[in-house]
Structures are given as C-alpha cells and as structure tokens.
Design an enzyme around this catalytic site. Structure first.
Site, PDB file in Angstrom:
ATOM      1  CG  HIS A  49      -1.926  -1.091   1.180  1.00 26.86           C
ATOM      2  ND1 HIS A  49      -2.092  -1.995   2.195  1.00 26.86           N
ATOM      3  CD2 HIS A  49      -2.825  -1.425   0.215  1.00 26.86           C
ATOM      4  CE1 HIS A  49      -3.049  -2.849   1.863  1.00 26.86           C
ATOM      5  NE2 HIS A  49      -3.511  -2.521   0.663  1.00 26.86           N
ATOM      6  CG  ASP A  52       1.953  -1.362   3.376  1.00 27.84           C
ATOM      7  OD1 ASP A  52       1.678  -1.279   4.588  1.00 27.84           O
ATOM      8  OD2 ASP A  52       1.229  -1.957   2.547  1.00 27.84           O
ATOM      9  CD  GLU A 174      -7.667  -6.999  -4.288  1.00 25.96           C
ATOM     10  OE1 GLU A 174      -6.654  -6.281  -4.231  1.00 25.96           O
ATOM     11  OE2 GLU A 174      -7.968  -7.807  -3.385  1.00 25.96           O
ATOM     12  CD  GLU A 210      -8.670 -11.196  -1.584  1.00 31.02           C
ATOM     13  OE1 GLU A 210      -7.908 -10.219  -1.764  1.00 31.02           O
ATOM     14  OE2 GLU A 210      -9.152 -11.493  -0.480  1.00 31.02           O
ATOM     15  CG  HIS A 213     -12.166  -9.825  -2.980  1.00 32.37           C
ATOM     16  ND1 HIS A 213     -11.378  -8.766  -3.350  1.00 32.37           N
ATOM     17  CD2 HIS A 213     -11.946 -10.002  -1.656  1.00 32.37           C
ATOM     18  CE1 HIS A 213     -10.711  -8.315  -2.289  1.00 32.37           C
ATOM     19  NE2 HIS A 213     -11.027  -9.068  -1.256  1.00 32.37           N
ATOM     20  CG  ASP A 248     -12.144 -10.324   2.744  1.00 30.27           C
ATOM     21  OD1 ASP A 248     -11.918 -11.478   2.335  1.00 30.27           O
ATOM     22  OD2 ASP A 248     -11.526  -9.323   2.351  1.00 30.27           O
ATOM     23  CG  ASP A 250      -8.282 -12.008   3.498  1.00 31.15           C
ATOM     24  OD1 ASP A 250      -8.815 -12.080   2.371  1.00 31.15           O
ATOM     25  OD2 ASP A 250      -8.104 -10.928   4.085  1.00 31.15           O
ATOM     26  CG  ASP A 283      -4.921 -10.318   0.372  1.00 30.15           C
ATOM     27  OD1 ASP A 283      -4.359 -10.200   1.479  1.00 30.15           O
ATOM     28  OD2 ASP A 283      -5.668  -9.436  -0.100  1.00 30.15           O
TER      29      ASP A 283
HETATM   30  C1  XLS Z   1      -9.129  -6.305   0.897  1.00 31.03           C
HETATM   31  C2  XLS Z   1      -8.156  -6.459  -0.158  1.00 31.03           C
HETATM   32  C3  XLS Z   1      -6.855  -5.709   0.075  1.00 31.03           C
HETATM   33  C4  XLS Z   1      -6.180  -5.540  -1.235  1.00 31.03           C
HETATM   34  C5  XLS Z   1      -5.075  -4.565  -1.320  1.00 31.03           C
HETATM   35  O1  XLS Z   1     -10.151  -6.951   0.963  1.00 31.03           O
HETATM   36  O2  XLS Z   1      -7.927  -7.807  -0.417  1.00 31.03           O
HETATM   37  O3  XLS Z   1      -6.081  -6.330   1.018  1.00 31.03           O
HETATM   38  O4  XLS Z   1      -5.746  -6.769  -1.687  1.00 31.03           O
HETATM   39  O5  XLS Z   1      -5.479  -3.277  -1.165  1.00 31.03           O
HETATM   40 MG    MG Z   2      -6.717  -8.698  -1.876  1.00 34.10          MG
END
Ligand code: XLS
Ligand code: MG
Length: 345
Positions: A49, A52, A174, A210, A213, A248, A250, A283
C-alpha cells in the site's frame, strides 16, 4: 516438485489480523522487520500500500516521500525483492469514509485523486509499473446516498486521469462486492474489464482477482480468472479462500474448497500464467485466534498447497477426462477428479 512460479504477498499478511469481538491474541509485528522474512519464506514479490512504503504519508513532504522511496528501493535491492505493485490505501482517512473517487464531496474526491497520483509516483520510484485499485469504499451503505451512474463515470474519469498522468503505468482493479460497503460499485471482474475497455488505454487497465472476493460475489474464482485471461487482463491474483458468505476471511488457499482451488490452479496453468513474470499473490491472513509473535505459517502453507495443486493439475489424466467428456459421463468425471484430489486410485 516442478515449479517456476514466483510468489508475492503484502506486509499486511504477516501476523496481522484480529477478531473484533475478542482480546488481542497476537502483538503487532514491526513493519520494517517484515521484509527480511520474504526470501526465507519462499517469496520474492512485495505488494505495497502507499503507506507501507511511506508511513504517515499524509504528513510527509514530497522530499520526505522521495527519500523514503529511495530507502525502500535500496532495501528491496539488498534483500533480493521485487515490488509487484503499490495500492493507494483509501480507506482509513476521514476524507474517504464515504468513498474517495465516488464521494459526494468535492474536497474528498480531490483528496483521493491526489493520493492516487502520489501512489503512481511511489510505484515508479520504487521500481514498479503497476497500481492496484481495491475500490474499498467506492459503494454505499445506503443506496440512495449516491447516484450510481455518476459514480461509475467518476471511477472511469479517475482511470483515465491515471493513464494520462503516467504513460506506462498499468492499473489493476481488484473487484470485491462488499465489505466495508454494503454494495460496491465494481463487484466483479466483468465490471472491471468493461471499465478497461471504456478507458482511453484499455491495454493498461487489467484486473487482480482475489479468490475470496469472487466467492463473496457468489462466483467461481477460477471462472473469474479465466474471463480476465481471455481478455489478456489478469495482472495478478490474490489466492486465498472463503467459507461462504461471511466477513472477508482470507483463509489459506484451498482450505475451504480444495476442488475450487484445484480449478483455479488449472485455469492459471492452462493459460501459462506466470510466464510473463506475473506473480502468484497470496492474500491470506493468519487465523483470527492463532496465537504467536510473528505468524507466517498461513503464507508458507498456502504456498505449499498451491504447489501441491500444481502437481495435481500436471498429473491429472487429461486423456481420461477427454473420454468422459466425450461420453458425457459427468458422474465418472467427477468421481475421477475427487479420487485424484484424495490421492486414491
Ligand atoms: C481487501 C483487499 C486488500 C487488497 C489490497 O479486501 O484484499 O487487502 O488486496 O489493497
Ligand atoms: Mg486482496
């Protein structure tokens, strides 16, 4: 195991993550120490980011930003790491509570715009040609609060301004259908690809898919990837997993639906994804209740699961598949896939 894949993740994937209703289970791990962990864990790509790269970015002068970028670039070089992309983090500031590009307030749209152009500068300075737009807050909690057609126009105008600002940068959208908003404006790769073609330079607008998502949108992640690949628009992936329509999660790649993960790898393998230097981004986050000081197993485990699935894809009997498809014997095909995944003859 045969593999030519390169792997990446972002510093937010190490250790971080908390349960909003429980006590702290893991202390935060110092940001600057994370980069030394990449190579030993088997990763060479770093996803960033903007903050970051440049912490406290909103309070930094252009000079300070330039110096910090040079420092990060040197650090990456020393560690043998490649910056994969930079993404503007447009979701933690008061200015972006109602979205940035699609906010009703002009000053807030200006903030998002300026921060996005700065993100392009940062990406270029650290040696990356890609900016990821996760359009986090570009949506609504209450539908009547924005004009959705105007919102799409504003997102498209932002893409065009970015393409104009830098003639080489690629934009990877994304998509995500919800969270933090109730409904987001670019929920699927179809929306992202449509925006790409509507833009002034379709070649440079792609997607980052992703898995979680896509699942949150009720779609098959492998099909979403295939759609992007068919348009030569898969900039990167965020492989992970998601157990149904919840927050979410992950999760580790393949941990909720191994067969869907197999099919994602199959799609990527068939398309030769990675041959042009594309990364396998993971991710994934440590489980919310996982204790430990610097938790990284979710990254190494997801990487290992991916590689095992590459092996499964490469050892899958295509001739058998062809015969079952030709005979339209789908029960036999499914059972063969399941036996292959379970490792039984
Ligand atoms: C959030 C996203 C985030 C992106 C990067 O849901 O996955 O982490 O991958 O901004
Ligand atoms: Mg992501």
């Amino acid at each position: 195991m045969n593999s030519n894949y390169r792997f990446s993740f972002g510093p937010w994937n190490i250790s971080e993550g908390a349960d909003p209703f429980g006590p702290e289970v893991r202390p935060a791990f110092p940001h600057e120490e994370k980069f030394a962990l990449y190579r030993p864990l088997g990763f060479e790509g770093v996803q960033f980011h903007d903050d970051d790269v440049v912490p406290d970015i909103d309070n930094r002068t252009p000079d300070q930003i330039g110096r910090k970028c040079a420092e990060v670039k040197a650090m990456l070089g020393n560690q043998g790491l490649v910056p994969e992309f930079v993404a503007p983090r447009l979701w933690f500031t008061p200015e972006t509570v109602d979205g940035g590009y699609t906010s009703n307030t002009e000053a807030h749209r200006r903030y998002a715009f300026d921060r996005t152009m700065r993100t392009i500068d940062i990406a270029r300075e650290i040696g990356s040609k890609a900016v990821v737009l996760w359009l986090s807050r570009e949506g609504t909690y209450i539908r009547e609060s924005k004009n959705p057609r105007v919102a799409y126009e504003r997102i498209l105008a932002t893409l065009n301004a970015m393409l104009e600002y830098d003639k080489e940068i690629e934009i990877w959208i994304e998509p995500k259908p919800n969270e933090p908003t109730d409904h987001a404006y670019v929920p699927t790769i179809g929306h992202a690809v449509a925006l790409a073609y509507a833009s002034t330079d379709p070649r440079r607008v792609k997607g980052l898919i992703e898995s979680a998502h896509a699942l949150l949108a009720g779609l098959d992640p492998g099909d979403e990837m295939a759609f992007a690949l068919a348009h030569d628009k898969l900039g990167s992936v965020h492989l992970n997993d998601q157990n149904g329509l919840k927050y979410d999660q992950d999760k580790n790649f393949g941990a909720a639906n191994l067969r869907a993960a197999f099919n994602q790898v199959r799609v990527l393998e068939e398309a030769g994804y990675g041959n042009k230097g594309e990364f396998i981004g993971l991710d994934v986050k440590a489980m919310r209740t996982q204790a430990g000081n610097c938790v990284t197993e979710h990254l190494t485990n997801s990487r290992a699961i991916f590689l095992h699935l590459v092996d499964k894809v490469r050892t899958w009997d295509r001739e058998l598949e062809r015969q079952f498809v030709e005979a339209r014997d789908y029960e036999a095909l499914e059972f063969a896939v399941m036996k292959h995944l379970m490792g039984v003859k």
